[in-house]
Design a protein around this motif. Structure first.
Motif, PDB file in Angstrom:
ATOM      1  N   ILE A  71      33.639  47.186  49.442  1.00  0.00           N
ATOM      2  CA  ILE A  71      34.094  46.151  48.514  1.00  0.00           C
ATOM      3  C   ILE A  71      35.196  46.940  48.569  1.00  0.00           C
ATOM      4  O   ILE A  71      35.851  48.282  49.003  1.00  0.00           O
ATOM      5  CB  ILE A  71      33.396  46.700  46.952  1.00  0.00           C
ATOM      6  N   LYS A 132      31.510  37.944  47.855  1.00  0.00           N
ATOM      7  CA  LYS A 132      32.431  37.743  46.457  1.00  0.00           C
ATOM      8  C   LYS A 132      33.533  37.888  46.213  1.00  0.00           C
ATOM      9  O   LYS A 132      34.005  39.270  47.116  1.00  0.00           O
ATOM     10  CB  LYS A 132      31.256  37.421  45.403  1.00  0.00           C
ATOM     11  N   ASN A 134      36.842  38.217  43.014  1.00  0.00           N
ATOM     12  CA  ASN A 134      37.407  38.079  42.012  1.00  0.00           C
ATOM     13  C   ASN A 134      38.797  38.822  41.622  1.00  0.00           C
ATOM     14  O   ASN A 134      38.845  38.889  42.609  1.00  0.00           O
ATOM     15  CB  ASN A 134      36.123  38.446  40.319  1.00  0.00           C
ATOM     16  N   HIS A 137      38.815  42.809  43.760  1.00  0.00           N
ATOM     17  CA  HIS A 137      38.781  43.071  44.966  1.00  0.00           C
ATOM     18  C   HIS A 137      37.621  41.924  45.013  1.00  0.00           C
ATOM     19  O   HIS A 137      37.348  40.445  44.681  1.00  0.00           O
ATOM     20  CB  HIS A 137      37.613  43.568  44.413  1.00  0.00           C
ATOM     21  N   GLN A 139      34.066  41.212  48.343  1.00  0.00           N
ATOM     22  CA  GLN A 139      33.515  42.170  48.543  1.00  0.00           C
ATOM     23  C   GLN A 139      32.228  41.297  49.913  1.00  0.00           C
ATOM     24  O   GLN A 139      32.001  40.246  49.178  1.00  0.00           O
ATOM     25  CB  GLN A 139      32.368  42.907  47.655  1.00  0.00           C
TER      26      GLN A 139
HETATM   27  C1  LIG Z   1      34.861  42.495  40.849  1.00  0.00           C
HETATM   28  O1  LIG Z   1      34.533  42.569  41.981  1.00  0.00           O
HETATM   29  C2  LIG Z   1      34.072  44.168  42.114  1.00  0.00           C
HETATM   30  C3  LIG Z   1      33.306  43.610  44.099  1.00  0.00           C
HETATM   31  O2  LIG Z   1      32.612  42.590  43.542  1.00  0.00           O
HETATM   32  C4  LIG Z   1      33.183  44.969  41.409  1.00  0.00           C
HETATM   33  O3  LIG Z   1      32.971  46.103  41.944  1.00  0.00           O
HETATM   34  C5  LIG Z   1      34.171  44.757  40.214  1.00  0.00           C
HETATM   35  O4  LIG Z   1      32.792  45.392  38.989  1.00  0.00           O
HETATM   36  C6  LIG Z   1      34.403  43.000  39.449  1.00  0.00           C
HETATM   37  N1  LIG Z   1      35.521  43.774  37.891  1.00  0.00           N
HETATM   38  C7  LIG Z   1      35.382  42.961  37.210  1.00  0.00           C
HETATM   39  C8  LIG Z   1      36.186  43.009  36.150  1.00  0.00           C
HETATM   40  O5  LIG Z   1      34.051  42.255  37.479  1.00  0.00           O
END
Ligand SMILES: *[C@@H]1O[C@H](CO)[C@@H](O)[C@H](O)[C@H]1NC(C)=O
Ligand code: HEM
Length: 218
Positions: A71, A132, A134, A137, A139
């Motif tokens: 991640i 995936k 966002n 981040h 991963q």
């Molecule tokens: C964004 O993606 C990361 C990696 O998959 C994850 O750990 C994280 O919780 C996500 N953040 C949100 C706000 O969804």
């Protein structure tokens, strides 16, 4: 003086912070339990999460596959994992985001402290599941074959021990590779590197082979 003192404090902080214990994390998406360590690269708390899963069937002194889930904060240019815990003479998994923001995994080997070269003995297969991104981040989850054993100088074979702790290392750079769509792109030197002890005992999964077949879509 001020800056070097500040740097020394920062470096000490990085070293101790990234020496945290491994924790076991079950990821329902990929159906595997991973041994996880967080590798800090910025004093504000930013770091890369490294997760490793292996089969419960493997024994010491054998080569075995590993699933790695990483991640990565979006500001990382490239980063890398050293399976043998040092920059030189062990398999390096270098990764960054390529075109369409897809992860690029580059298998490398460094014989000295200069740009690591492509290393074809270790191969990575990225799974769609567990890969995936966002707004903060991204991963990836990948299968590695050839990451847990390698030949040292003189021909002796080295293994990542599947029953206990192994020293791993990582490196971080804020700079993107010159040619992000190519796994053999040149990269510039890291800003930060650190070591930690990664527990492989908690990475052991009894359903590993079945999970891998499912993730490969077979
Ligand atoms: C964004 O993606 C990361 C990696 O998959 C994850 O750990 C994280 O919780 C996500 N953040 C949100 C706000 O969804
Ligand atoms: C252009 C690419 C790279 C260059 C030019 C480079 C250069 C260097 C240099 C000069 C050092 C010595 C620093 C010192 O002694 O203080 C070093 C150390 C280190 N590098 Fe790199 N590096 C590169 C890529 C990588 C990658 C891809 C990894 C990991 C995946 C990595 C991991 C490390 C580690 C862990 C150290 C600490 C010393 C060691 O364990 O050997 N480096 N690097």
């Amino acid at each position: 003086m001020f800056w070097s003192l500040l740097f020394a404090i920062f470096a000490t902080f990085l070293r101790s912070a990234s020496a945290a214990e491994s924790v076991a994390v079950y990821d329902s998406e990929t159906g595997l339990t991973y041994s996880q360590n967080f590798a800090l690269y910025k004093a504000d708390g930013r770091g890369i999460t490294f997760r490793i899963a292996i089969s419960s069937d493997v024994s010491s002194y054998s080569a075995y596959d590993a699933v790695v889930q990483v991640i990565v904060p979006n500001d990382v240019g490239w980063a890398g994992l050293a399976w043998g815990g040092s920059m030189t003479k062990n398999p390096l998994m270098v990764f960054w985001r390529g075109s369409n923001n897809q992860p690029v995994l580059s298998s490398r080997w460094a014989s000295s402290h200069s740009t690591p070269q492509p290393y074809t003995t270790a191969t990575y297969t990225v799974f769609k599941t567990g890969t995936k991104s966002n707004s903060t981040h991204w991963q990836f989850t990948a299968l590695c074959s050839g990451c847990t054993s390698w030949s040292a100088d003189g021909g002796a074979v080295r293994y990542v021990q599947p029953n206990g702790g192994n020293r791993l290392a990582f490196a971080y750079s804020p700079s993107k590779p010159a040619n992000p769509s190519s796994p053999s792109s040149s990269i510039t030197v890291h800003d930060v590197h650190a070591y930690w002890n990664h527990d492989f005992n908690t990475a052991r999964n009894s359903g590993f082979e079945a999970a891998v077949q499912r993730l490969l879509g077979r």
